[in-house]
Design a protein around this motif. Structure first.
Motif, PDB file in Angstrom:
ATOM      1  N   ASP A   1       0.945  -1.380   0.348  1.00 20.90           N
ATOM      2  CA  ASP A   1       0.533  -0.248  -0.117  1.00 20.90           C
ATOM      3  C   ASP A   1       0.507   1.217   0.596  1.00 20.90           C
ATOM      4  O   ASP A   1       0.506   2.246  -0.406  1.00 20.90           O
ATOM      5  N   VAL A   2       1.897   1.245   0.760  1.00 25.38           N
ATOM      6  CA  VAL A   2       2.848   2.399   0.517  1.00 25.38           C
ATOM      7  C   VAL A   2       2.957   2.503  -0.945  1.00 25.38           C
ATOM      8  O   VAL A   2       4.105   1.855  -1.584  1.00 25.38           O
ATOM      9  N   ASP A   3       2.781   4.184  -1.452  1.00 21.35           N
ATOM     10  CA  ASP A   3       3.433   4.327  -2.594  1.00 21.35           C
ATOM     11  C   ASP A   3       4.678   5.101  -2.429  1.00 21.35           C
ATOM     12  O   ASP A   3       5.423   5.740  -3.400  1.00 21.35           O
ATOM     13  N   THR A   4       5.302   5.613  -1.575  1.00 19.73           N
ATOM     14  CA  THR A   4       6.136   6.895  -1.672  1.00 19.73           C
ATOM     15  C   THR A   4       6.752   6.540  -0.185  1.00 19.73           C
ATOM     16  O   THR A   4       6.379   6.482   1.025  1.00 19.73           O
ATOM     17  N   VAL A   5       8.084   6.300  -0.156  1.00 17.07           N
ATOM     18  CA  VAL A   5       9.643   6.504   0.594  1.00 17.07           C
ATOM     19  C   VAL A   5      10.494   7.769   1.042  1.00 17.07           C
ATOM     20  O   VAL A   5      10.853   7.515  -0.135  1.00 17.07           O
ATOM     21  N   VAL A   6      10.099   8.318   2.229  1.00 20.26           N
ATOM     22  CA  VAL A   6      11.015   8.890   1.889  1.00 20.26           C
ATOM     23  C   VAL A   6      12.428   9.140   3.643  1.00 20.26           C
ATOM     24  O   VAL A   6      11.638   8.663   4.498  1.00 20.26           O
ATOM     25  N   LEU A   7      13.273   8.988   3.518  1.00 20.03           N
ATOM     26  CA  LEU A   7      13.927   8.243   4.158  1.00 20.03           C
ATOM     27  C   LEU A   7      15.269   9.837   4.102  1.00 20.03           C
ATOM     28  O   LEU A   7      15.319  10.492   3.722  1.00 20.03           O
ATOM     29  N   THR A   8      14.976  10.336   5.857  1.00 20.61           N
ATOM     30  CA  THR A   8      15.169  11.138   6.236  1.00 20.61           C
ATOM     31  C   THR A   8      17.096  11.927   6.129  1.00 20.61           C
ATOM     32  O   THR A   8      16.843  12.491   5.510  1.00 20.61           O
ATOM     33  N   HIS A   9      17.382  11.115   6.037  1.00 20.55           N
ATOM     34  CA  HIS A   9      18.611  10.013   6.260  1.00 20.55           C
ATOM     35  C   HIS A   9      19.084   9.068   5.899  1.00 20.55           C
ATOM     36  O   HIS A   9      18.392   8.297   6.496  1.00 20.55           O
ATOM     37  N   LEU A  10      20.145   9.201   6.159  1.00 25.74           N
ATOM     38  CA  LEU A  10      21.006   7.348   5.489  1.00 25.74           C
ATOM     39  C   LEU A  10      21.944   7.033   7.106  1.00 25.74           C
ATOM     40  O   LEU A  10      22.675   5.452   6.744  1.00 25.74           O
ATOM     41  N   HIS A  11      20.890   7.467   8.377  1.00 25.93           N
ATOM     42  CA  HIS A  11      22.391   7.168   9.869  1.00 25.93           C
ATOM     43  C   HIS A  11      21.526   5.257   9.288  1.00 25.93           C
ATOM     44  O   HIS A  11      19.883   5.184   8.691  1.00 25.93           O
TER      45      HIS A  11
END
Ligand SMILES: [Zn+2]
Length: 271
Positions: A105-115
Protein backbone atom coordinates in the motif's frame (compact mmCIF):
# COMPACT_ATOMS: atom_id res chain seq x y z
CA UNK A 1 -2.16 10.02 21.17
CA UNK A 2 -0.14 8.80 18.22
CA UNK A 3 -2.03 10.36 15.30
CA UNK A 4 -2.47 13.95 14.18
CA UNK A 5 -4.78 15.26 11.48
CA UNK A 6 -3.87 18.12 9.17
CA UNK A 7 -7.09 18.70 7.26
CA UNK A 8 -7.64 15.50 5.27
CA UNK A 9 -4.12 14.20 5.91
CA UNK A 10 -3.27 12.03 8.91
CA UNK A 11 0.18 11.57 10.42
CA UNK A 12 0.60 8.44 12.56
CA UNK A 13 3.60 7.52 14.71
CA UNK A 14 4.95 3.98 14.33
CA UNK A 15 7.30 2.67 16.99
CA UNK A 16 10.00 0.39 15.64
CA UNK A 17 11.90 -0.05 18.94
CA UNK A 18 12.95 1.51 22.21
CA UNK A 19 16.23 1.01 23.98
CA UNK A 20 19.22 2.49 25.81
CA UNK A 21 22.04 4.30 24.03
CA UNK A 22 25.08 6.24 25.24
CA UNK A 23 25.25 8.41 28.40
CA UNK A 24 23.23 11.54 27.66
CA UNK A 25 25.93 13.88 28.94
CA UNK A 26 28.46 12.45 26.49
CA UNK A 27 26.05 12.89 23.58
CA UNK A 28 25.39 16.60 24.28
CA UNK A 29 28.56 17.91 25.99
CA UNK A 30 27.57 21.56 25.46
CA UNK A 31 24.36 21.36 27.48
CA UNK A 32 24.34 23.28 30.78
CA UNK A 33 22.95 21.98 34.10
CA UNK A 34 19.92 24.21 33.57
CA UNK A 35 19.39 22.75 30.07
CA UNK A 36 19.32 19.27 31.63
CA UNK A 37 16.78 20.33 34.26
CA UNK A 38 14.49 21.67 31.52
CA UNK A 39 15.04 18.61 29.32
CA UNK A 40 14.28 16.21 32.15
CA UNK A 41 11.05 18.04 32.82
CA UNK A 42 10.13 17.96 29.09
CA UNK A 43 10.92 14.24 28.59
CA UNK A 44 11.56 12.45 31.92
CA UNK A 45 11.43 8.97 30.36
CA UNK A 46 14.52 9.70 28.22
CA UNK A 47 16.73 9.58 31.34
CA UNK A 48 17.61 6.00 32.27
CA UNK A 49 18.47 5.09 35.86
CA UNK A 50 21.92 3.92 34.71
CA UNK A 51 22.83 7.29 33.20
CA UNK A 52 22.06 6.21 29.68
CA UNK A 53 19.80 7.96 27.22
CA UNK A 54 16.63 5.93 26.57
CA UNK A 55 15.13 6.55 23.18
CA UNK A 56 12.45 5.47 20.80
CA UNK A 57 13.17 4.59 17.19
CA UNK A 58 10.18 5.72 15.22
CA UNK A 59 8.80 6.16 11.72
CA UNK A 60 5.71 8.08 10.61
CA UNK A 61 2.94 7.23 8.19
CA UNK A 62 1.37 10.11 6.24
CA UNK A 63 -1.96 9.13 4.69
CA UNK A 64 -4.55 10.89 2.55
CA UNK A 65 -6.59 10.32 -0.58
CA UNK A 66 -3.40 11.25 -2.48
CA UNK A 67 -1.49 8.23 -1.18
CA UNK A 68 0.44 6.54 1.60
CA UNK A 69 3.89 7.86 2.51
CA UNK A 70 6.24 6.29 5.04
CA UNK A 71 8.78 8.70 6.54
CA UNK A 72 11.84 6.75 7.64
CA UNK A 73 12.24 3.00 7.90
CA UNK A 74 13.58 2.26 11.38
CA UNK A 75 16.39 0.07 12.63
CA UNK A 76 15.36 -2.94 10.59
CA UNK A 77 15.62 -6.70 11.01
CA UNK A 78 18.37 -8.78 12.60
CA UNK A 79 21.43 -8.36 10.42
CA UNK A 80 20.58 -4.82 9.29
CA UNK A 81 23.38 -2.20 9.49
CA UNK A 82 22.07 -0.85 12.85
CA UNK A 83 22.68 -4.23 14.48
CA UNK A 84 25.91 -3.13 16.15
CA UNK A 85 24.27 -0.49 18.33
CA UNK A 86 20.46 -0.54 18.10
CA UNK A 87 17.97 -3.11 19.47
CA UNK A 88 17.21 -4.99 16.25
CA UNK A 89 14.88 -6.49 15.17
CA UNK A 90 12.46 -3.59 15.10
CA UNK A 91 8.68 -3.91 15.04
CA UNK A 92 7.79 -1.62 12.12
CA UNK A 93 6.22 -4.26 9.82
CA UNK A 94 3.92 -5.39 12.66
CA UNK A 95 3.01 -1.79 13.47
CA UNK A 96 1.99 -1.22 9.84
CA UNK A 97 -0.11 -4.37 9.65
CA UNK A 98 -1.81 -3.47 12.96
CA UNK A 99 -3.02 -0.32 11.17
CA UNK A 100 -4.27 -2.41 8.24
CA UNK A 101 -1.51 -1.12 5.95
CA UNK A 102 0.12 -3.68 3.64
CA UNK A 103 3.69 -3.18 2.48
CA UNK A 104 2.30 -2.89 -1.05
CA UNK A 105 0.00 0.00 0.00
CA UNK A 106 2.96 2.33 0.58
CA UNK A 107 3.58 4.38 -2.58
CA UNK A 108 6.30 6.70 -1.25
CA UNK A 109 9.12 6.17 1.25
CA UNK A 110 10.97 9.30 2.36
CA UNK A 111 14.27 8.62 4.07
CA UNK A 112 15.18 11.72 6.09
CA UNK A 113 18.79 10.54 6.02
CA UNK A 114 20.90 7.41 5.75
CA UNK A 115 21.99 6.73 9.32
CA UNK A 116 21.36 3.06 9.99
CA UNK A 117 18.46 3.63 12.42
CA UNK A 118 16.38 5.36 9.73
CA UNK A 119 16.62 3.01 6.77
CA UNK A 120 16.77 -0.54 8.17
CA UNK A 121 13.43 -1.67 6.76
CA UNK A 122 13.87 0.08 3.38
CA UNK A 123 14.99 -3.19 1.84
CA UNK A 124 14.69 -6.88 2.66
CA UNK A 125 17.73 -8.82 3.91
CA UNK A 126 17.87 -10.44 0.47
CA UNK A 127 18.25 -7.04 -1.21
CA UNK A 128 14.81 -6.21 -2.59
CA UNK A 129 12.81 -3.05 -1.90
CA UNK A 130 10.67 -3.82 1.18
CA UNK A 131 7.80 -1.72 -0.19
CA UNK A 132 7.28 -3.12 -3.69
CA UNK A 133 5.16 -0.27 -5.08
CA UNK A 134 7.05 2.64 -3.56
CA UNK A 135 9.42 5.26 -4.89
CA UNK A 136 12.14 6.06 -2.39
CA UNK A 137 12.84 9.78 -1.98
CA UNK A 138 16.33 10.80 -0.86
CA UNK A 139 18.23 14.07 -1.14
CA UNK A 140 20.93 13.68 -3.77
CA UNK A 141 23.58 15.04 -1.36
CA UNK A 142 22.79 12.22 1.05
CA UNK A 143 23.22 9.57 -1.63
CA UNK A 144 26.53 11.14 -2.66
CA UNK A 145 27.75 11.16 0.95
CA UNK A 146 26.77 7.75 2.28
CA UNK A 147 29.34 4.97 2.63
CA UNK A 148 29.23 1.27 3.42
CA UNK A 149 27.59 -0.64 4.93
CA UNK A 150 24.47 1.46 4.28
CA UNK A 151 25.45 2.27 0.68
CA UNK A 152 25.59 -1.43 -0.20
CA UNK A 153 22.71 -2.56 2.00
CA UNK A 154 20.20 0.19 1.11
CA UNK A 155 21.20 2.39 -1.82
CA UNK A 156 22.53 -0.22 -4.20
CA UNK A 157 19.35 -2.40 -4.16
CA UNK A 158 17.08 0.64 -4.55
CA UNK A 159 19.11 1.88 -7.50
CA UNK A 160 19.17 -1.60 -9.06
CA UNK A 161 15.38 -1.80 -8.79
CA UNK A 162 15.08 1.70 -10.31
CA UNK A 163 12.96 3.02 -7.44
CA UNK A 164 15.37 5.65 -6.08
CA UNK A 165 14.24 9.26 -6.60
CA UNK A 166 17.07 11.65 -5.78
CA UNK A 167 15.76 15.18 -5.18
CA UNK A 168 17.87 18.36 -5.32
CA UNK A 169 15.89 20.28 -2.68
CA UNK A 170 12.36 21.26 -1.74
CA UNK A 171 9.93 18.96 -3.55
CA UNK A 172 6.14 18.60 -3.33
CA UNK A 173 5.28 14.94 -2.76
CA UNK A 174 1.50 15.21 -2.95
CA UNK A 175 -1.32 17.72 -2.79
CA UNK A 176 -5.06 17.49 -2.37
CA UNK A 177 -7.82 19.51 -4.09
CA UNK A 178 -8.76 20.78 -0.60
CA UNK A 179 -5.32 22.46 -0.40
CA UNK A 180 -3.24 20.24 1.89
CA UNK A 181 0.31 19.65 0.72
CA UNK A 182 3.05 17.23 1.70
CA UNK A 183 6.49 18.62 0.92
CA UNK A 184 10.02 17.44 1.55
CA UNK A 185 12.44 20.23 2.55
CA UNK A 186 16.22 20.17 2.99
CA UNK A 187 17.35 20.44 6.64
CA UNK A 188 21.09 19.72 6.36
CA UNK A 189 23.66 19.49 9.11
CA UNK A 190 22.97 16.26 10.98
CA UNK A 191 24.03 14.74 7.65
CA UNK A 192 24.75 16.62 4.39
CA UNK A 193 21.50 15.62 2.66
CA UNK A 194 19.20 15.48 5.65
CA UNK A 195 15.58 16.36 4.85
CA UNK A 196 12.30 16.79 6.73
CA UNK A 197 8.66 16.42 5.67
CA UNK A 198 6.15 19.26 6.05
CA UNK A 199 2.43 18.42 6.11
CA UNK A 200 0.72 21.76 5.59
CA UNK A 201 -3.03 22.29 5.90
CA UNK A 202 -3.10 26.06 5.70
CA UNK A 203 -3.95 26.71 9.34
CA UNK A 204 -2.15 23.74 10.83
CA UNK A 205 1.21 22.20 10.13
CA UNK A 206 3.00 19.04 11.24
CA UNK A 207 6.72 18.68 10.47
CA UNK A 208 8.27 15.21 10.52
CA UNK A 209 11.68 16.38 11.64
CA UNK A 210 14.04 13.45 11.28
CA UNK A 211 17.18 13.97 13.36
CA UNK A 212 17.13 17.79 13.25
CA UNK A 213 16.44 17.29 16.94
CA UNK A 214 17.18 13.96 18.59
CA UNK A 215 16.66 14.69 22.30
CA UNK A 216 14.47 16.98 24.41
CA UNK A 217 17.59 18.92 25.40
CA UNK A 218 17.64 20.26 21.82
CA UNK A 219 13.98 21.24 22.16
CA UNK A 220 14.56 23.31 25.31
CA UNK A 221 18.02 24.54 24.20
CA UNK A 222 18.13 24.46 20.37
CA UNK A 223 21.72 25.70 20.19
CA UNK A 224 22.97 22.50 21.86
CA UNK A 225 24.79 20.24 19.40
CA UNK A 226 24.66 16.48 19.24
CA UNK A 227 28.09 14.86 18.93
CA UNK A 228 27.14 12.91 15.80
CA UNK A 229 26.13 15.93 13.73
CA UNK A 230 28.27 16.10 10.59
CA UNK A 231 28.14 19.93 10.49
CA UNK A 232 27.05 21.26 13.90
CA UNK A 233 26.66 24.87 12.74
CA UNK A 234 24.46 23.91 9.82
CA UNK A 235 22.51 21.47 11.99
CA UNK A 236 21.87 24.26 14.50
CA UNK A 237 20.58 26.59 11.77
CA UNK A 238 18.25 23.87 10.44
CA UNK A 239 16.98 23.19 13.96
CA UNK A 240 16.36 26.90 14.68
CA UNK A 241 14.41 27.22 11.43
CA UNK A 242 12.18 24.23 12.19
CA UNK A 243 11.59 25.24 15.81
CA UNK A 244 10.60 28.74 14.68
CA UNK A 245 7.64 27.31 12.76
CA UNK A 246 4.16 27.43 14.27
CA UNK A 247 3.97 23.67 13.89
CA UNK A 248 3.72 20.44 15.76
CA UNK A 249 6.94 18.44 15.45
CA UNK A 250 6.89 14.70 14.81
CA UNK A 251 10.21 13.37 16.10
CA UNK A 252 11.85 9.95 15.77
CA UNK A 253 13.63 9.69 19.12
CA UNK A 254 11.76 11.66 21.82
CA UNK A 255 9.47 9.64 24.11
CA UNK A 256 6.35 11.51 22.97
CA UNK A 257 6.06 11.34 19.18
CA UNK A 258 4.50 14.81 18.80
CA UNK A 259 5.88 17.88 20.53
CA UNK A 260 5.61 21.64 20.20
CA UNK A 261 8.56 23.99 20.38
CA UNK A 262 6.27 26.71 21.69
CA UNK A 263 2.55 27.18 22.36
CA UNK A 264 0.40 27.40 19.23
CA UNK A 265 0.13 30.90 17.79
CA UNK A 266 2.92 32.50 19.86
CA UNK A 267 5.76 34.35 18.15
CA UNK A 268 9.07 32.60 17.56
CA UNK A 269 11.72 33.17 20.21
CA UNK A 270 14.89 35.01 19.22
CA UNK A 271 17.85 32.64 19.05
ZN1 LIG B 1 18.35 8.73 14.41
Amino acid sequence: MSTRSVGAVTVTALRDARGPYVAWESAFPGASPRDWVLARSADPAAFGHDGRWLLDFRAFLVRSAAGVTLVDAGIGPAGAPAQGWAPVPGALPGALSALGVALSDVDTVVLTHLHSDHCGWAVTPSGEPMFPNARYVLHRDEVAWVTDPVASYVVRPLRAADVLQEVPGETVLSSLPSGERVTVIPTPGHTPGHQSVVVDGGGTQVVVTGDVLVHAVQLVAPSVSYVYEEDPGLARASRMALLARDAELATPHLTEPFVRARPAGTPAPRP
